[in-house]
Design an enzyme around this catalytic site. Structure first.
Site, short mmCIF file in Angstrom:
data_model
loop_
_atom_site.label_atom_id
_atom_site.label_comp_id
_atom_site.label_asym_id
_atom_site.label_seq_id
_atom_site.Cartn_x
_atom_site.Cartn_y
_atom_site.Cartn_z
N GLY A 259 0.81 -1.21 0.00
CA GLY A 259 0.00 0.00 0.00
C GLY A 259 0.84 1.26 0.00
N GLY A 260 2.10 1.13 -0.40
CA GLY A 260 2.93 2.31 -0.60
C GLY A 260 3.75 2.72 0.61
N VAL B 274 -12.82 -2.55 -1.78
CA VAL B 274 -13.80 -1.46 -1.81
C VAL B 274 -14.39 -1.32 -3.22
CG1 VAL B 274 -14.06 1.05 -1.60
CG2 VAL B 274 -12.71 -0.19 0.10
N GLU C 68 13.77 -2.84 -6.68
CA GLU C 68 13.11 -3.00 -7.98
C GLU C 68 13.48 -1.86 -8.90
OE1 GLU C 68 8.85 -3.17 -7.49
OE2 GLU C 68 8.89 -5.31 -7.07
N LYS C 69 13.43 -2.11 -10.18
CA LYS C 69 13.49 -1.05 -11.17
C LYS C 69 12.31 -0.11 -10.90
CE LYS C 69 14.51 0.86 -15.21
NZ LYS C 69 15.81 1.58 -15.27
N ARG D 243 -8.53 -10.42 -0.03
CA ARG D 243 -9.78 -9.99 0.60
C ARG D 243 -10.69 -9.36 -0.45
NH1 ARG D 243 -8.77 -4.62 0.01
NH2 ARG D 243 -6.62 -4.01 0.35
N HIS E 94 -1.84 7.07 -2.15
CA HIS E 94 -2.25 5.68 -2.02
C HIS E 94 -3.71 5.52 -1.62
CE1 HIS E 94 1.88 4.75 -2.77
NE2 HIS E 94 2.23 5.59 -1.80
N HIS F 97 -2.17 1.61 -12.54
CA HIS F 97 -2.43 0.57 -11.56
C HIS F 97 -3.65 -0.22 -12.04
CE1 HIS F 97 -3.66 -0.55 -7.17
NE2 HIS F 97 -3.33 -1.58 -7.90
C1 MV4 Z 1 6.19 0.67 -7.65
C2 MV4 Z 1 6.13 1.91 -8.32
C3 MV4 Z 1 7.05 2.14 -9.32
N1 MV4 Z 1 7.98 1.20 -9.60
N2 MV4 Z 1 7.12 -0.23 -7.98
C4 MV4 Z 1 2.99 1.70 -4.30
C5 MV4 Z 1 2.13 0.82 -3.50
C6 MV4 Z 1 2.67 -0.53 -3.66
N3 MV4 Z 1 1.59 -1.44 -3.74
C7 MV4 Z 1 3.48 -0.50 -4.89
N4 MV4 Z 1 3.63 0.87 -5.26
C8 MV4 Z 1 4.40 1.26 -6.28
N5 MV4 Z 1 5.33 0.37 -6.67
C9 MV4 Z 1 8.00 0.05 -8.93
N6 MV4 Z 1 8.93 -0.85 -9.23
C10 MV4 Z 1 5.15 2.82 -7.96
C11 MV4 Z 1 4.26 2.50 -6.93
C12 MV4 Z 1 3.26 3.49 -6.61
C13 MV4 Z 1 1.89 3.20 -6.77
C14 MV4 Z 1 1.42 1.97 -7.19
C15 MV4 Z 1 0.07 1.71 -7.31
C16 MV4 Z 1 -0.83 2.71 -7.03
C17 MV4 Z 1 -0.41 3.93 -6.62
C18 MV4 Z 1 0.95 4.19 -6.47
C19 MV4 Z 1 1.38 5.45 -6.06
C20 MV4 Z 1 2.71 5.72 -5.93
C21 MV4 Z 1 3.65 4.73 -6.19
#
Ligand code: MV4
Length: 449
Positions: free
Chosen positions: A164-165, A294, A200-201, A291, A235, A208
């Site tokens: 969840g960030g 929402v 991670e890269k 789960r 998030h 999303h």
């Molecule tokens: C990332 C990303 C960019 N690159 N992973 C944020 C929550 C977590 N579930 C994973 N997240 C992210 N992973 C890589 N390799 C950017 C995010 C991210 C994000 C992801 C989904 C929904 C909103 C987000 C908001 C900021 C960053």
């Protein structure tokens, strides 16, 4: 089938679960804190039990109080809803230990997906595409530098206990890496008591996109297509849509089939969501939510499948009521999350709802426990209503959404309705042209005006 279910949650989701139960002829037990005695989920339930004072940790997170409520009311099963204890493997375990059915997956699958390193490794071994990075935890500075060099900067450091960030740090150069690594570990230790991190890269402009699945105890798995949840701030999702405007039918079928196959291999049981980042035509697994979510109603809107009903049937050992070939997604659906918040600052706005009128008409669904005179308590999440609108095309859906938002009356508290009205009038949104950072850029643009 179960005769009585305890709903271990509050608000619109408790109401949503109650509705599925009533339609299945199942009696419901609502639980509530002292702040929620007048809530709609309590009023509609067949029985209710007060489980403690307002703070979540004393009521909706209070496992002994919940298990006692289940014992004295003689329920067969417990539905955890979303948030609160819904992804707590220990709770799932204790529910079973006390002789109740947990309406959700096995505790082992909750634990596996709760550890983000283990979840990613599992996803990779199941054949899901993952973001290039460390295969597992990063322990030494040298190892981190080598991996970052191999995958290329910028890189993202993530906490295994995060999700969840929470607990993420970007390193744009080798110079930043070691300091970011130390910071990420220290923050993870402070926040979760567990400082394992992985690398991670960093994907700069992803969307999303998540795939909803249902899996029964007999090895049957279906997917209900994807949801695009890119419109978020810090998030917190604001609006979700299904299908994603970024995918074509071919990409949709491919990712759906891949997810179903992986879930089948995993031996997972219940409803679940596989989250991906999507950039330049490629999917990258990030997390699995074990789960109900929402935003599940938009998948229900386009497939006609009642996800909560299926989740309850699965927990009772009944096979899925449909095969993949029965699921033919129709049209387009959008959900607006309506929060009791200032629409500019996002500050919570609890208080008394002095007037309430929900929109209706073809293709409009409102999931909400609000009524005129209801007091929005200050202790919980500020989600007070979900507006779910469906149309035969995305354009029809947008026109209908605009109409429904106009009709919606919630007086006495600030809500995010005006923000939704502005967002859906933006060209980028109308064109489906947005990524996970779009909303934050949009809000900061506004500040300058
Ligand atoms: C990332 C990303 C960019 N690159 N992973 C944020 C929550 C977590 N579930 C994973 N997240 C992210 N992973 C890589 N390799 C950017 C995010 C991210 C994000 C992801 C989904 C929904 C909103 C987000 C908001 C900021 C960053």
């Amino acid at each position: 089938m179960f005769e009585k279910i305890l709903i271990a949650n509050r608000g619109e989701i408790a109401l949503r679960i109650h509705r599925a139960c009533r339609e299945m002829g199942i009696d419901t037990v609502a639980v509530h804190s002292t702040a929620d005695a007048d809530a709609m989920h309590v009023r509609l339930a067949d029985e209710s039990v007060c489980i403690g004072p307002p703070p979540g940790k004393d009521s909706y997170l209070n496992i002994p109080a919940l298990l006692s409520a289940a014992a004295i009311t003689g329920v067969d099963a417990i539905h955890p809803g979303v948030g609160f204890l819904s992804e707590n493997a220990n709770f799932a375990d204790m529910v079973q230990e006390h002789g109740f059915v947990f309406i959700g997956p096995e505790p082992e699958h909750i634990s596996l997906m709760g550890d983000k390193v283990a979840a990613k490794q599992a996803a990779e071994s199941l054949g899901l595409p993952v973001v290039p990075g460390s295969h597992g935890a990063v322990t030494t500075d040298k190892e981190a530098a080598e991996i970052a060099e191999r995958i290329g900067y910028p890189v993202l450091i993530k906490a295994a206990a995060g999700g969840g960030g929470r607990g993420m740090k970007v390193a744009r150069t080798q110079g930043e890496l070691l300091e970011s690594l130390r910071l990420a570990k220290a923050e993870a230790k402070a926040a979760f008591g567990y400082d394992v991190v992985y690398l991670e890269k960093y994907l700069g402009q992803p969307r999303h996109i998540e795939v909803q699945i249902l899996a029964d105890a007999h090895g049957n798995v279906v997917h209900l297509g994807e949801r695009d949840c890119s419109l978020q701030r810090r998030h917190q999702k604001l609006l979700e849509e299904a299908p994603s405007p970024a995918l074509n039918a071919d990409q949709r079928a491919k990712i759906g089939a891949l997810v179903s196959k992986s879930i089948s291999k995993l031996g997972y049981r219940s409803a679940g969501t596989i989250e991906f980042l999507y950039e330049n035509g490629e999917f990258y697994f990030i997390e699995m939510n074990t789960r109900l979510q929402v935003e599940h109603p938009i998948s229900e809107a386009i497939t006609g499948v009642d996800i909560v009903r299926e989740q309850i049937r699965i927990a009772a050992g009944i096979p899925l009521s449909m095969a993949q070939s029965d699921i033919v997604p129709q049209g387009h659906a959008i959900e607006c999350r309506i929060n009791a918040e200032n629409p500019e600052t996002f500050m919570p706005s609890p208080g008394t709802v002095t007037d309430y009128h929900a929109p209706g008409g073809l293709g409009v669904r409102v999931d909400s426990g609000l009524y005129a005179g209801y007091r929005v308590p200050p202790y919980y999440d500020s989600l007070i209503a979900k507006l779910i609108v469906q149309g035969q095309t995305r354009n029809e859906c947008l026109m209908r959404l605009r109409r429904a938002l106009e009709e919606f009356v919630i007086e006495g508290v600030h809500t995010t309705i005006p923000l939704h009205q502005r967002l859906i009038a933006e060209n980028d949104f109308i064109n489906g042209n947005y990524d996970i950072h779009w909303l934050e850029h949009y809000m900061s643009r506004e500040d300058e005006i």
